[in-house]
Design a protein around this motif. Structure first.
Motif, PDB file in Angstrom:
ATOM      1  N   PHE A   1       0.851  -1.179   0.000  1.00 12.55           N
ATOM      2  CA  PHE A   1       0.000   0.000   0.000  1.00 12.55           C
ATOM      3  C   PHE A   1       0.893   1.238   0.000  1.00 12.55           C
ATOM      4  N   PRO A   2       0.531   2.267  -0.762  1.00 17.04           N
ATOM      5  CA  PRO A   2       1.378   3.469  -0.814  1.00 17.04           C
ATOM      6  C   PRO A   2       1.366   4.208   0.512  1.00 17.04           C
ATOM      7  N   VAL A   3       2.466   4.868   0.806  1.00 17.04           N
ATOM      8  CA  VAL A   3       2.597   5.668   2.015  1.00 17.04           C
ATOM      9  C   VAL A   3       2.756   7.126   1.602  1.00 17.04           C
ATOM     10  N   GLU A   4       1.953   7.989   2.182  1.00 13.52           N
ATOM     11  CA  GLU A   4       1.963   9.398   1.818  1.00 13.52           C
ATOM     12  C   GLU A   4       3.329  10.020   2.098  1.00 13.52           C
ATOM     13  N   GLY A   5       3.857  10.703   1.112  1.00 14.56           N
ATOM     14  CA  GLY A   5       5.133  11.381   1.274  1.00 14.56           C
ATOM     15  C   GLY A   5       6.346  10.506   1.027  1.00 14.56           C
ATOM     16  N   ILE A   6       6.141   9.196   0.767  1.00 14.70           N
ATOM     17  CA  ILE A   6       7.266   8.293   0.496  1.00 14.70           C
ATOM     18  C   ILE A   6       6.963   7.568  -0.813  1.00 14.70           C
ATOM     19  N   PRO A   7       7.233   8.186  -1.961  1.00 19.59           N
ATOM     20  CA  PRO A   7       6.908   7.564  -3.249  1.00 19.59           C
ATOM     21  C   PRO A   7       7.911   6.483  -3.633  1.00 19.59           C
ATOM     22  N   GLY A   8       7.405   5.463  -4.286  1.00 18.51           N
ATOM     23  CA  GLY A   8       8.263   4.497  -4.929  1.00 18.51           C
ATOM     24  C   GLY A   8       8.964   3.503  -4.030  1.00 18.51           C
ATOM     25  N   TYR A   9       8.549   3.356  -2.775  1.00 20.68           N
ATOM     26  CA  TYR A   9       9.220   2.354  -1.955  1.00 20.68           C
ATOM     27  C   TYR A   9       8.685   0.975  -2.313  1.00 20.68           C
ATOM     28  N   ALA A  10       9.493  -0.045  -2.075  1.00 20.56           N
ATOM     29  CA  ALA A  10       9.118  -1.394  -2.491  1.00 20.56           C
ATOM     30  C   ALA A  10       9.666  -2.406  -1.486  1.00 20.56           C
ATOM     31  N   LEU A  11       9.144  -3.603  -1.585  1.00 22.38           N
ATOM     32  CA  LEU A  11       9.581  -4.698  -0.732  1.00 22.38           C
ATOM     33  C   LEU A  11      10.932  -5.219  -1.206  1.00 22.38           C
ATOM     34  N   ARG A  12      11.820  -5.486  -0.266  1.00 26.32           N
ATOM     35  CA  ARG A  12      13.120  -6.054  -0.573  1.00 26.32           C
ATOM     36  C   ARG A  12      13.112  -7.547  -0.229  1.00 26.32           C
ATOM     37  N   ARG A  13      13.937  -8.314  -0.939  1.00 25.18           N
ATOM     38  CA  ARG A  13      13.988  -9.749  -0.679  1.00 25.18           C
ATOM     39  C   ARG A  13      14.368 -10.036   0.776  1.00 25.18           C
ATOM     40  N   ALA A  14      15.236  -9.212   1.349  1.00 22.41           N
ATOM     41  CA  ALA A  14      15.653  -9.418   2.742  1.00 22.41           C
ATOM     42  C   ALA A  14      14.497  -9.238   3.710  1.00 22.41           C
ATOM     43  N   ASP A  15      13.456  -8.480   3.294  1.00 24.66           N
ATOM     44  CA  ASP A  15      12.308  -8.270   4.186  1.00 24.66           C
ATOM     45  C   ASP A  15      11.530  -9.556   4.430  1.00 24.66           C
ATOM     46  N   LEU A  16      11.658 -10.536   3.537  1.00 28.51           N
ATOM     47  CA  LEU A  16      10.950 -11.798   3.722  1.00 28.51           C
ATOM     48  C   LEU A  16      11.412 -12.539   4.977  1.00 28.51           C
ATOM     49  N   LEU A  17      12.612 -12.210   5.460  1.00 28.86           N
ATOM     50  CA  LEU A  17      13.105 -12.843   6.686  1.00 28.86           C
ATOM     51  C   LEU A  17      12.251 -12.492   7.897  1.00 28.86           C
ATOM     52  N   HIS A  18      11.416 -11.477   7.758  1.00 29.27           N
ATOM     53  CA  HIS A  18      10.632 -11.000   8.896  1.00 29.27           C
ATOM     54  C   HIS A  18       9.164 -11.430   8.797  1.00 29.27           C
ATOM     55  N   VAL A  19       8.889 -12.403   7.931  1.00 31.35           N
ATOM     56  CA  VAL A  19       7.588 -13.075   7.889  1.00 31.35           C
ATOM     57  C   VAL A  19       7.794 -14.479   8.435  1.00 31.35           C
ATOM     58  N   HIS A  20       7.208 -14.774   9.567  1.00 30.99           N
ATOM     59  CA  HIS A  20       7.428 -16.049  10.256  1.00 30.99           C
ATOM     60  C   HIS A  20       6.146 -16.874  10.162  1.00 30.99           C
ATOM     61  N   VAL A  21       6.226 -18.007   9.459  1.00 29.46           N
ATOM     62  CA  VAL A  21       5.048 -18.818   9.149  1.00 29.46           C
ATOM     63  C   VAL A  21       5.122 -20.137   9.909  1.00 29.46           C
ATOM     64  N   LEU A  22       4.076 -20.448  10.637  1.00 29.18           N
ATOM     65  CA  LEU A  22       3.915 -21.740  11.310  1.00 29.18           C
ATOM     66  C   LEU A  22       2.778 -22.479  10.612  1.00 29.18           C
ATOM     67  N   ARG A  23       3.040 -23.721  10.169  1.00 31.27           N
ATOM     68  CA  ARG A  23       2.028 -24.513   9.469  1.00 31.27           C
ATOM     69  C   ARG A  23       1.701 -25.764  10.295  1.00 31.27           C
ATOM     70  N   PRO A  24       0.839 -25.630  11.282  1.00 24.85           N
ATOM     71  CA  PRO A  24       0.480 -26.779  12.120  1.00 24.85           C
ATOM     72  C   PRO A  24      -0.539 -27.664  11.418  1.00 24.85           C
ATOM     73  N   PRO A  25      -0.807 -28.863  11.936  1.00 23.02           N
ATOM     74  CA  PRO A  25      -1.869 -29.705  11.374  1.00 23.02           C
ATOM     75  C   PRO A  25      -3.210 -28.976  11.426  1.00 23.02           C
ATOM     76  N   PRO A  26      -4.042 -29.168  10.403  1.00 26.34           N
ATOM     77  CA  PRO A  26      -5.312 -28.430  10.371  1.00 26.34           C
ATOM     78  C   PRO A  26      -6.279 -28.817  11.474  1.00 26.34           C
ATOM     79  N   ARG A  27      -6.141 -30.020  12.007  1.00 30.43           N
ATOM     80  CA  ARG A  27      -7.063 -30.473  13.052  1.00 30.43           C
ATOM     81  C   ARG A  27      -6.280 -30.966  14.253  1.00 30.43           C
TER      82      ARG A  27
END
Length: 288
Positions: A133-159
């Motif tokens: 989503f765009p941020v007011e006053g900060i044009p053109g920023y984008a996600l960096r590959r290194a930022d993916l290190l800060h998404v922590h996913v746990l995939r437990p059994p569904p039941r």
């Protein structure tokens, strides 16, 4: 016999000194003795020899702050009406989750997000192709590959047994606060629970429930749908061909809308800005 009489007299004097009271009076006394916990936001900092982890841990009665102003306004509108803090999504919920998470972990927010994915279908790599989503006053920023290190996913059994969802959320909370991971220097925004079923994700301890910011499943108070693109109608072949390019462009832009009884928020398209539908009109909160 004389000894028993003396003991009975002592017991009578003791009972006479005890003040009779009611349960309400006891509770009132306890409330006066122990101060009531305030509802101000607190920040928990865990420090070791090398790193520091900071987690914004709001009370259970407050929703998280969302990076899309229109969505943030709608979440708080729902909270004032229901006193339920998490954003609860259904429908095409991933179309909102991906740009939301991309925005949180990218500059300038630079936060960490945890995900408990019972469906096992969340793909962090897709975030690289998702415009934040765009941020007011900060044009053109984008996600960096290194930022993916800060998404922590746990995939437990569904039941699992009763309390399965709560236990997995609590496990993720412990990992984010005390685990050795790449986000020890970032603020932990909160947890997204995908596919938790009928068990409430907030049925965990105070810390874990406070960290559940979004739930996504087959039911929720906001349904994410694609914005309707007008059809051809009763037009000639030449007119239809002239308008085809515009309709294809609208589809490619990927306009989406989250619909709820408390209002609707639109996102995506050119600029990715959001608008909030209130009552009988559309109020544009932000045009970016």
């Amino acid at each position: 016999m004389q000894r028993n009489t003396a003991a009975a007299g002592v017991g009578a004097r003791v009972l006479g000194e005890i003040e009779e009271t009611t349960l309400d009076e006891v509770l009132a006394s306890l409330r006066a003795t122990f101060p009531t916990t305030t509802t101000k936001d607190t920040t928990t900092t865990i420090t070791d020899a090398a790193t520091t982890t900071t987690s914004a841990n709001p009370p259970l009665t407050q929703p998280k702050t969302f990076p899309l102003p229109a969505l943030n306004a709608l979440v708080h509108r729902h909270f004032r009406a229901t006193h339920c803090a998490p954003l609860s999504l259904t429908g095409r919920h991933r179309e909102l989750l991906y740009p939301l998470i991309a925005t949180l972990i990218a500059p300038p927010h630079n936060q960490a997000v945890s995900i408990v994915d019972f469906e096992g279908r969340f793909d962090p790599v897709r975030l690289l192709s998702t415009p934040p989503f765009p941020v007011e006053g900060i044009p053109g920023y984008a996600l960096r590959r290194a930022d993916l290190l800060h998404v922590h996913v746990l995939r437990p059994p569904p039941r699992g047994p009763p309390g399965h969802v709560a236990a997995q959320v609590a496990q993720m909370e412990g990992y984010m606060l005390y685990g050795a991971h790449a986000s020890r220097g970032r603020e932990w925004w909160g947890t997204v629970v995908i596919g938790g079923g009928t068990e409430p994700a907030g049925g965990v301890g105070a810390g874990g429930a406070a960290q559940v910011a979004v739930t996504a499943d087959w039911r929720g108070w906001m349904r994410v749908e694609r914005v309707w693109v007008r059809g051809f109608g009763e037009v000639g072949v030449e007119e239809a061909l002239e308008g085809r390019e515009g309709r294809e462009r609208e589809v490619e832009q990927g306009r989406w809308v989250g619909v709820s009884p408390w209002g609707s928020v639109g996102f995506g398209g050119v600029g990715g800005g959001g608008w909030l539908m209130v009552g009988d009109g559309v109020k544009y909160l932000k045009e970016m």
